[in-house]
Design an enzyme around this catalytic site. Structure first.
Site, PDB file in Angstrom:
ATOM      1  N   LYS A 249       0.816  -1.195  -0.195  1.00  0.00           N
ATOM      2  CA  LYS A 249      -0.055  -0.089   0.167  1.00  0.00           C
ATOM      3  C   LYS A 249       0.867   1.270   0.194  1.00  0.00           C
ATOM      4  CE  LYS A 249      -3.313   2.496   2.911  1.00  0.00           C
ATOM      5  NZ  LYS A 249      -4.337   2.670   4.093  1.00  0.00           N
ATOM      6  N   ASP A 254      -2.639  10.116   3.810  1.00  0.00           N
ATOM      7  CA  ASP A 254      -4.145   9.862   3.919  1.00  0.00           C
ATOM      8  C   ASP A 254      -4.665  10.774   4.915  1.00  0.00           C
ATOM      9  OD1 ASP A 254      -6.555   8.673   4.005  1.00  0.00           O
ATOM     10  OD2 ASP A 254      -5.790   6.763   5.263  1.00  0.00           O
ATOM     11  N   LYS A 261     -10.364  12.654   8.060  1.00  0.00           N
ATOM     12  CA  LYS A 261      -9.822  12.055   9.461  1.00  0.00           C
ATOM     13  C   LYS A 261      -9.829  13.508  10.443  1.00  0.00           C
ATOM     14  CE  LYS A 261      -6.773   8.454   7.965  1.00  0.00           C
ATOM     15  NZ  LYS A 261      -7.097   7.354   8.688  1.00  0.00           N
ATOM     16  N   ASP A 272       1.335   6.170   5.518  1.00  0.00           N
ATOM     17  CA  ASP A 272       0.289   5.233   5.174  1.00  0.00           C
ATOM     18  C   ASP A 272       0.965   4.586   3.897  1.00  0.00           C
ATOM     19  OD1 ASP A 272      -1.913   4.088   5.826  1.00  0.00           O
ATOM     20  OD2 ASP A 272      -3.258   5.564   4.531  1.00  0.00           O
ATOM     21  N   ASP A 331     -12.201   7.037   3.671  1.00  0.00           N
ATOM     22  CA  ASP A 331     -10.956   6.682   4.216  1.00  0.00           C
ATOM     23  C   ASP A 331     -10.732   5.194   4.280  1.00  0.00           C
ATOM     24  OD1 ASP A 331      -8.738   7.217   5.997  1.00  0.00           O
ATOM     25  OD2 ASP A 331     -10.081   7.572   7.927  1.00  0.00           O
ATOM     26  N   GLU A 333      -9.413   3.873   1.636  1.00  0.00           N
ATOM     27  CA  GLU A 333      -8.937   3.781   0.386  1.00  0.00           C
ATOM     28  C   GLU A 333      -8.081   2.809   0.081  1.00  0.00           C
ATOM     29  OE1 GLU A 333      -7.818   5.294   3.104  1.00  0.00           O
ATOM     30  OE2 GLU A 333      -5.783   4.918   2.725  1.00  0.00           O
ATOM     31  N   ARG A 335      -7.754  -0.354   0.580  1.00  0.00           N
ATOM     32  CA  ARG A 335      -8.129  -1.754   0.172  1.00  0.00           C
ATOM     33  C   ARG A 335      -8.737  -1.387  -1.336  1.00  0.00           C
ATOM     34  NH1 ARG A 335     -12.743  -2.274   4.610  1.00  0.00           N
ATOM     35  NH2 ARG A 335     -11.292  -1.074   5.946  1.00  0.00           N
TER      36      ARG A 335
HETATM   37  N1  BES Z   1      -4.691   4.407   6.784  1.00  0.00           N
HETATM   38  C1  BES Z   1      -5.796   4.063   7.738  1.00  0.00           C
HETATM   39  C2  BES Z   1      -5.530   3.010   8.608  1.00  0.00           C
HETATM   40  C3  BES Z   1      -4.710   3.194   9.918  1.00  0.00           C
HETATM   41  C4  BES Z   1      -4.939   4.143  10.609  1.00  0.00           C
HETATM   42  C5  BES Z   1      -3.601   2.454   9.821  1.00  0.00           C
HETATM   43  C6  BES Z   1      -4.059   4.431  11.742  1.00  0.00           C
HETATM   44  C7  BES Z   1      -2.654   2.663  11.007  1.00  0.00           C
HETATM   45  C8  BES Z   1      -2.828   3.476  12.041  1.00  0.00           C
HETATM   46  C9  BES Z   1      -6.825   3.638   6.649  1.00  0.00           C
HETATM   47  O1  BES Z   1      -6.798   4.116   5.582  1.00  0.00           O
HETATM   48  C10 BES Z   1      -8.071   3.759   7.225  1.00  0.00           C
HETATM   49  O2  BES Z   1      -8.349   5.003   7.414  1.00  0.00           O
HETATM   50  N2  BES Z   1      -8.884   2.739   7.608  1.00  0.00           N
HETATM   51  C11 BES Z   1     -10.101   3.239   8.317  1.00  0.00           C
HETATM   52  C12 BES Z   1     -11.079   2.144   7.675  1.00  0.00           C
HETATM   53  C13 BES Z   1     -12.366   2.537   7.994  1.00  0.00           C
HETATM   54  C14 BES Z   1     -13.072   3.818   7.464  1.00  0.00           C
HETATM   55  C15 BES Z   1     -13.515   1.695   7.612  1.00  0.00           C
HETATM   56  C16 BES Z   1      -9.855   2.859  10.017  1.00  0.00           C
HETATM   57  O3  BES Z   1      -9.153   2.063  10.338  1.00  0.00           O
HETATM   58  O4  BES Z   1     -10.573   3.589  10.631  1.00  0.00           O
HETATM   59 ZN    ZN Z   2      -4.857   4.607   4.595  1.00  0.00          ZN
HETATM   60 ZN    ZN Z   3      -7.798   5.783   5.223  1.00  0.00          ZN
END
Ligand code: BES
Ligand code: ZN
Ligand code: ZN
Length: 483
Positions: A249, A254, A261, A272, A331, A333, A335
């Protein structure tokens, strides 16, 4: 070619790949002892009493008076006859050679040191790697006055393997630590290209609008709002052996997109692209070690930005695979961009497909920040990985691809939704989303990682970190041997 000459070539390569201001860190492992080189005596907690018994009374008294207990990471200086520093007594944990001495290069009085006595090859290599990692610091934007002490290569160490590991890990750390302004999709591609050049690998990238022409619609959709054009980085190396494809990734920042966020959640999001930094570090280890594999590295590199043309909540995206995806949250994104990369990866039917991603906060809730969540559709591969995690001191934890949760990703208007309809098991549902884009017969590993140390420990400073990569490198070597 002498061993030192070989090391010099490796050092030059490291300087190129890492674009470091200072000398390569491997200068802290030296070929020869000098007259001033001081010995380091290694002792375990259990071995301290026996060691002391064999020492002159003055040394014994000194060590006892300094309350040295041989705990791993502790040390005490030993006096010589002239009341100078004659050597070092360092506490080690036999099962944790990697980190036991990692504090020493920074903590010892500046100079050159050598390990006293015999070590097994494995322990010597682990100690040498820990020493090198103890000299890592991110110096792109800041100069440091204090220099580190160096160590004479323990003679049993596998110098090639140690340098390859250190080089890969430091590449990973540097890439993650570099702020998004200087590590956007283009710079990430440039880093991959530099690595490719160093190892004579083939490099290409599909950039911007070409992503649409070549059918990578979800990478384009996520990345199109950013000033810096999205791209799919593609590196290939090797001509024989099993096909191993690594996907990382590469979200260079992000913001969360329109489902923005919070400031706290956004702050660290330069990391990220941590998954892509892992696979470039791992590829570096594989190529430097000349493993007999046909390696491919795919990195969807984007910035998840906010702009008038950003993709929106409830948009329905196309994917390379042909599945339509409803956007429940912009968010989620990672996947989306990974889905197109995984589809492309499977088009060549690799013998092993491994992805690394900073995919979910939920993985960190489940396992904490140090323990990568590992998902795998092949029990034999998973077992190998767990075993190498143990032996390499690179722990990870397997999580389930629990089929019944697939229904949580259903959408009323598209084939799939990019978020689940409930608050639980977020790392699992994210992995199940990815699984839709992996051909069933392909052995596949997915790592959901933090890629960041929240605090500093010897050899592991706060900041970008390599996680699960040494375990994976060990597993890949075994995989090749069995193939
Ligand atoms: N990059 C983040 C996940 C992340 C956050 C990894 C903090 C490590 C530390 C990812 O893109 C994300 O924001 N995921 C969301 C998914 C949700 C919207 C279903 C998450 O984990 O809150
Ligand atoms: Zn992310
Ligand atoms: Zn994200």
């Amino acid at each position: 070619m002498s061993a030192t000459h070989e090391t010099d070539i490796l050092l030059a390569a490291i300087a190129v790949v890492e674009n470091r201001k200072s000398d390569p860190m491997t200068k802290y492992l030296t070929a020869r002892a000098t007259a001033e080189t001081r010995p380091i005596h290694l002792v375990t907690k259990d071995g301290l009493k026996g060691w002391l018994k064999k020492q002159p009374v003055a040394v014994r008294r000194w060590v006892e008076a300094s309350a040295f207990d041989a705990a791993a990471g502790r040390f005490t200086l030993l006096p010589d006859e002239k009341k100078g520093v004659g050597g070092v007594l360092a506490g080690i944990d036999d099962a944790d050679m990697l980190w036991s001495c990692a504090a020493l290069p920074a903590a010892l009085p500046f100079g050159r040191y050598a390990i006293e006595g015999e070590l097994s090859g494995e322990k010597a290599s682990a100690l040498a790697l820990g020493w090198l990692l103890g000299t890592y610091r991110f110096d792109r934007y800041k100069s440091f006055d204090k220099d580190f002490s160096s160590l004479v290569w323990p003679k049993e160490a596998d110098q090639q393997a140690v340098v390859a590991m250190a080089e890969g890990i430091c590449l990973t750390r540097d890439l993650i630590n570099t702020p998004a302004e200087d590590m956007g999709p283009a710079e990430l591609a440039e880093a991959a290209k530099t690595l490719a050049k160093t190892h004579k690998a083939r490099f290409k990238a599909v950039v911007g609008e070409d992503l649409l022409k070549k059918n990578y619609p979800s990478i384009h959709a996520v990345g199109r709002a950013a000033e810096k054009a999205p791209r799919l980085i593609d590196l290939k190396w090797g001509s024989k052996g099993p096909r191993i494809t690594l996907v990382g990734k590469g979200v260079c920042f992000d913001s969360g997109g329109l489902d923005l966020k919070s400031s706290g959640g956004m702050k660290m999001m330069k990391k990220d692209m941590g998954g892509s930094a892992q696979v470039l570090g791992l590829a570096s280890m594989i190529m430097a070690s000349r493993l007999p594999v046909r390696l491919r590295v795919l990195i969807p590199a984007v910035e998840n930005a906010v702009s008038g043309n950003a993709f929106r909540p409830l948009d329905v995206l196309d994917t390379r695979k042909g599945l339509t995806v409803e956007v429940g949250n912009t968010d989620a994104e990672g996947r989306l961009v990974l889905s197109d990369a995984l589809t492309e990866a499977c088009s060549e039917s690799p013998d092993l497909l491994i992805d690394f991603a900073t995919l979910t906060g939920a993985a960190r809730v489940a396992l904490g920040t140090d323990l990568p969540a590992m998902f795998c559709n092949d029990d034999a591969v998973a077992a190998m990985l767990l075993r190498h995690g143990e032996t390499e001191g690179d722990p990870l934890w397997r999580m389930p691809l629990h089929k019944p949760y697939r229904q949580q990703l259903e959408s009323k208007v598209a084939d799939l939704c990019n978020i689940s309809n409930g608050p639980y098991g977020g790392a699992i549902t994210a992995a199940l989303f990815l699984e839709h884009f992996v051909e069933g017969a392909t052995p596949w590993v997915h790592f959901d990682i933090m890629a960041w140390n929240l605090g500093s420990r010897p050899g592991r400073p706060e900041g970008g970190e390599s996680m699960g990569v040494r375990a994976t490198f060990g597993m890949i070597k075994e995989f090749i041997a069995k193939a």
